[in-house]
Design an enzyme around this catalytic site. Structure first.
Site, PDB file in Angstrom:
ATOM      1  N   THR A  13      51.158  25.867  42.437  1.00  0.00           N
ATOM      2  CA  THR A  13      51.531  24.992  41.462  1.00  0.00           C
ATOM      3  C   THR A  13      50.521  23.953  41.071  1.00  0.00           C
ATOM      4  O   THR A  13      50.652  23.635  39.764  1.00  0.00           O
ATOM      5  CB  THR A  13      52.841  24.585  41.703  1.00  0.00           C
ATOM      6  OG1 THR A  13      52.943  23.628  42.896  1.00  0.00           O
ATOM      7  CG2 THR A  13      53.999  25.422  42.072  1.00  0.00           C
ATOM      8  N   ASN A  14      49.649  23.717  41.909  1.00  0.00           N
ATOM      9  CA  ASN A  14      48.376  22.941  41.386  1.00  0.00           C
ATOM     10  C   ASN A  14      47.102  23.761  41.478  1.00  0.00           C
ATOM     11  O   ASN A  14      47.119  24.633  42.249  1.00  0.00           O
ATOM     12  CB  ASN A  14      48.427  21.986  42.606  1.00  0.00           C
ATOM     13  CG  ASN A  14      49.569  20.774  42.645  1.00  0.00           C
ATOM     14  OD1 ASN A  14      50.180  20.513  41.525  1.00  0.00           O
ATOM     15  ND2 ASN A  14      50.092  20.479  43.558  1.00  0.00           N
ATOM     16  N   GLY A  72      46.073  37.520  41.366  1.00  0.00           N
ATOM     17  CA  GLY A  72      46.027  38.659  40.900  1.00  0.00           C
ATOM     18  C   GLY A  72      47.210  39.261  40.274  1.00  0.00           C
ATOM     19  O   GLY A  72      48.319  38.484  40.281  1.00  0.00           O
ATOM     20  N   ASN A 111      40.433  37.874  44.754  1.00  0.00           N
ATOM     21  CA  ASN A 111      41.717  37.676  44.904  1.00  0.00           C
ATOM     22  C   ASN A 111      41.990  36.861  46.440  1.00  0.00           C
ATOM     23  O   ASN A 111      40.915  36.855  47.118  1.00  0.00           O
ATOM     24  CB  ASN A 111      42.221  39.182  45.046  1.00  0.00           C
ATOM     25  CG  ASN A 111      42.228  39.920  46.223  1.00  0.00           C
ATOM     26  OD1 ASN A 111      42.575  39.353  47.351  1.00  0.00           O
ATOM     27  ND2 ASN A 111      41.875  41.132  46.241  1.00  0.00           N
ATOM     28  N   ASP A 112      42.872  36.436  46.510  1.00  0.00           N
ATOM     29  CA  ASP A 112      43.405  35.483  47.419  1.00  0.00           C
ATOM     30  C   ASP A 112      43.121  36.123  48.730  1.00  0.00           C
ATOM     31  O   ASP A 112      42.393  35.499  49.602  1.00  0.00           O
ATOM     32  CB  ASP A 112      44.715  34.711  47.353  1.00  0.00           C
ATOM     33  CG  ASP A 112      45.709  35.683  47.187  1.00  0.00           C
ATOM     34  OD1 ASP A 112      45.500  36.993  46.913  1.00  0.00           O
ATOM     35  OD2 ASP A 112      46.932  35.418  46.917  1.00  0.00           O
ATOM     36  N   HIS A 164      49.680  47.152  50.766  1.00  0.00           N
ATOM     37  CA  HIS A 164      50.098  48.327  49.826  1.00  0.00           C
ATOM     38  C   HIS A 164      49.848  49.724  50.474  1.00  0.00           C
ATOM     39  O   HIS A 164      49.765  50.717  49.910  1.00  0.00           O
ATOM     40  CB  HIS A 164      49.707  48.131  48.575  1.00  0.00           C
ATOM     41  CG  HIS A 164      50.333  47.092  47.865  1.00  0.00           C
ATOM     42  ND1 HIS A 164      51.734  46.876  47.510  1.00  0.00           N
ATOM     43  CD2 HIS A 164      49.858  45.801  47.845  1.00  0.00           C
ATOM     44  CE1 HIS A 164      51.902  45.581  47.049  1.00  0.00           C
ATOM     45  NE2 HIS A 164      50.624  44.681  47.501  1.00  0.00           N
ATOM     46  N   CYS A 176      54.439  46.942  43.646  1.00  0.00           N
ATOM     47  CA  CYS A 176      53.225  47.678  42.940  1.00  0.00           C
ATOM     48  C   CYS A 176      53.702  48.985  42.443  1.00  0.00           C
ATOM     49  O   CYS A 176      52.793  49.421  41.944  1.00  0.00           O
ATOM     50  CB  CYS A 176      52.199  47.635  44.121  1.00  0.00           C
ATOM     51  SG  CYS A 176      52.370  48.838  45.149  1.00  0.00           S
ATOM     52  N   CYS A 181      55.546  50.980  50.919  1.00  0.00           N
ATOM     53  CA  CYS A 181      54.434  49.877  51.366  1.00  0.00           C
ATOM     54  C   CYS A 181      54.837  49.223  52.499  1.00  0.00           C
ATOM     55  O   CYS A 181      56.000  48.529  52.732  1.00  0.00           O
ATOM     56  CB  CYS A 181      53.976  49.038  50.018  1.00  0.00           C
ATOM     57  SG  CYS A 181      53.446  49.921  48.779  1.00  0.00           S
TER      58      CYS A 181
HETATM   59 ZN    ZN Z   1      53.046  48.167  47.284  1.00  0.00          ZN
HETATM   60 MG    MG Z   2      49.459  33.091  48.864  1.00  0.00          MG
END
Ligand code: ZN
Ligand code: MG
Ligand code: ADP
Length: 323
Positions: A13-14, A72, A111-112, A164, A176, A181
């Site tokens: 959120t930050n 993402g 991506n994280d 996934h 997804c 998954c």
């Molecule tokens: Zn999935």
């Molecule tokens: Mg996270």
């Protein structure tokens, strides 16, 4: 030649931003509440302001580059945020290009999960380890794979989506769109949903009691399990086993030496880890299994910032030595 990166985490959120050096020291950390209502350009302005503030404090604008982590789905190679669950209105935003124009520095988007895997291998629990699987047990199941020192990225930088990987051809539908998954068993959203189902089918009253008038979350289900609720314990046990099935397959493929586990759901501790550890040998070949250690993340609250910096040092190595 610069030994620091400017790292930005857009995941929470930050907005969190910092100068991070190659040994993993966070310097000049700043955070600002994300102006989600302002749309894309308001947030770009915030990132640029945050960058100027930390560069002022640091006393230099010389960096190896700018790393940005977002949840993402992304197109990391193209530097495009296709959609961001925590940033309403973001659709196909060419974030790297927009930030490069404003900051006049190379920007790498990641991506994280993949960035966190790089962060753990450079600065965290997997320092000096070339073969690891990183898992973020959060709302979803984020992940990244480092194999022989290389991040598994694939053609578009989208590889490593361990969460996934399907473990059940007849399983339930995942967020997804896939079927069965791992995330649909062990993601925080799935644990919460299984908790709701246990309440509706009257297999658990404690889950409802703990949640009160609030939403049933994975944390609530974990509390019920810790108080001995059989249905809640079973939800985590099934989740831990599901994780073992999928991770066991990956372990057989990659022969890693380390599995690093982070994320809020991991606070459920042995509710997940006990079934995970005890089932993993059933889904892994013995000689391969013998090389594995399972450890908690060493980065936690700043995982995103460390990951963004690690992604810069990983993706822009030439600039490190030639500029
Ligand atoms: Zn999935
Ligand atoms: Mg996270
Ligand atoms: P994300 O970054 O994916 O949103 P986090 O890593 O912050 O997620 O993890 C959030 C998830 O962790 C939620 O599903 C939440 O219910 C769960 N969670 C938070 N604290 C606990 C806890 N003490 N025990 C079990 N689950 C928890």
């Amino acid at each position: 030649m610069s030994d620091v990166a400017f790292a930005v985490d857009l995941g929470g959120t930050n907005i969190r931003g910092a100068i991070v050096n190659r040994t993993g020291e966070i310097k000049h950390f700043r955070t600002v509440r994300t102006a989600v209502r302002g749309g894309v350009y308001a947030i770009i302005d915030q990132i640029v302001q945050l960058a100027e503030d930390v560069f002022d404090e640091y006393g230099s604008r010389l960096t190896a580059g700018v790393g940005v982590v977002a949840p993402g789905p992304l197109e990391p190679r193209a530097g495009i945020v296709r959609f961001a669950p925590n940033l309403p209105g973001w659709e196909n935003v060419p974030l790297s290009r927009l930030l490069e124009e404003r900051l006049q520095m190379p920007v790498v988007l990641g991506n994280d999960g993949n960035c966190a895997a790089l962060g753990e291998s450079m600065f965290g629990a997997g320092k000096h380890v070339d073969n690891l699987i990183y898992l973020a047990l959060g709302t979803g199941l984020g992940a990244g794979i480092i194999h022989q020192g290389q991040l598994i990225e694939g053609i578009a930088g989208l590889g490593g989506e361990v969460g996934h990987v399907s473990i059940d051809p007849n399983g339930s539908r995942c967020t997804c769109g896939g079927i069965g998954c791992m995330e649909a068993y062990i993601g925080g959203w799935a644990i919460a949903r299984h908790g709701e189902m246990a309440v509706h089918s009257e297999r658990s009253s404690l889950i409802r009691e703990i949640a009160g008038d609030d939403r049933i979350t994975a944390e609530v289900v974990a509390k019920a399990a810790q108080q001995g609720d059989a249905a809640a314990i079973d939800i985590f046990a099934r989740g831990g086993r599901a994780l073992a099935v999928g991770i066991g397959g990956l372990v057989n493929v990659f022969n890693p030496e380390l599995i690093v586990i982070g994320g809020g759901l991991a606070r459920a501790g042995d509710l997940i880890f006990e079934p995970f550890r005890s089932s993993l040998p059933h889904y892994t070949m013995l000689p391969i299994y013998q090389h594995i250690a399972i450890v908690p993340s060493a980065l936690e609250t700043n995982t995103g910032v460390y990951g963004a910096a690690a992604n810069v040092f990983y993706q822009l190595p030439d600039r490190m030595t030639s500029s």
